[in-house]
Scaffold this motif. Structure first.
Motif: not given
Length: 229
Positions: A102, A207, A211, A213, A216-217
């Motif tokens: 990542a 982000g 969500t 995702e 996590a970002k």
């Protein structure tokens, strides 16, 4: 006056007197060009992170006849060339997975930033580096140690409240993580005088925190070379 009289007498033997205006006109244009370049050089001494095509042209003009380029412009060109080389190196390694899965690199006018996802360096809710994080940061240190730029380490989190553990808030956690990375870079040979750190907690998301995702970002460490400083 003696030089002018000599030139005039010599030219009168080859040219019509009416053509002498072209000589005067040519001299005047030469002086105007020199004045223009001097004014341009003073204007371009302003501090900007990028070197625009006009500045590179000026360096070539200054050196084309064996002269010396303006030291400030020459140093700026050298610094920017090194920054672009480092930016490409970091980008290639990030794409190749050498900084973990990542990882991404952004090159902007103000900075060259390497973003590392939380899982690359830390376990969830922790500020102690993983065993695998040490070699990764040592590799990064070797890639950036030659640069003279200031380095900023930023800690970021998502907005999920911390329910337990050593840290009372995401802000504290992000600051502790930034400090852990700073200490590892210092141990790997990066001059500590060049490094600063800051924790932003959940307040600079990339982000959507609604969500998985997006969250996590947002959980990341950003290591930036500050340009033009």
């Amino acid at each position: 006056m003696a030089v002018y009289r000599f030139r005039k007498e010599e030219l009168e033997g080859h040219l019509n007197k009416n053509a002498l205006w072209a000589i005067v006109y040519g001299d005047m244009m030469s002086y105007l060009m020199i004045l223009f370049l001097l004014m341009l050089s003073f204007q371009l001494r302003q501090k900007t992170p990028e070197l625009d095509p006009t500045e590179r042209m000026l360096i070539k003009v200054q050196t084309v006849f064996g002269g010396k380029a303006d030291p400030a412009l020459a140093a700026k060109a050298d610094r920017i060339d090194k920054e672009l080389i480092i930016g490409k190196l970091l980008g290639d390694k990030a794409k190749g997975g050498e900084y973990g899965g990542a990882a991404s690199v952004i090159v902007s006018e103000k900075r060259i930033s390497l973003s590392l996802g939380e899982g690359v360096l830390f376990d969830s809710g922790k500020a102690e580096l993983k065993e695998t994080a040490g070699p990764l940061l040592q590799t990064l240190a070797k890639d950036i140690v030659s640069a003279k730029n200031e380095i900023r380490v930023e800690g970021h989190t998502d907005n999920v409240p911390i329910r337990h553990g050593a840290y009372k808030s995401n802000w504290e956690l992000s600051m502790a993580r930034a400090y852990a990375v700073i200490k590892e870079l210092e141990a790997a040979g990066v001059d500590p005088k060049r490094i600063s750190g800051v924790g932003y907690g959940e307040y600079r998301p990339l982000g959507d925190n609604k969500t998985p995702e997006g969250r996590a970002k947002n959980r990341r460490i950003e290591i930036s070379l500050l340009r033009g400083e």
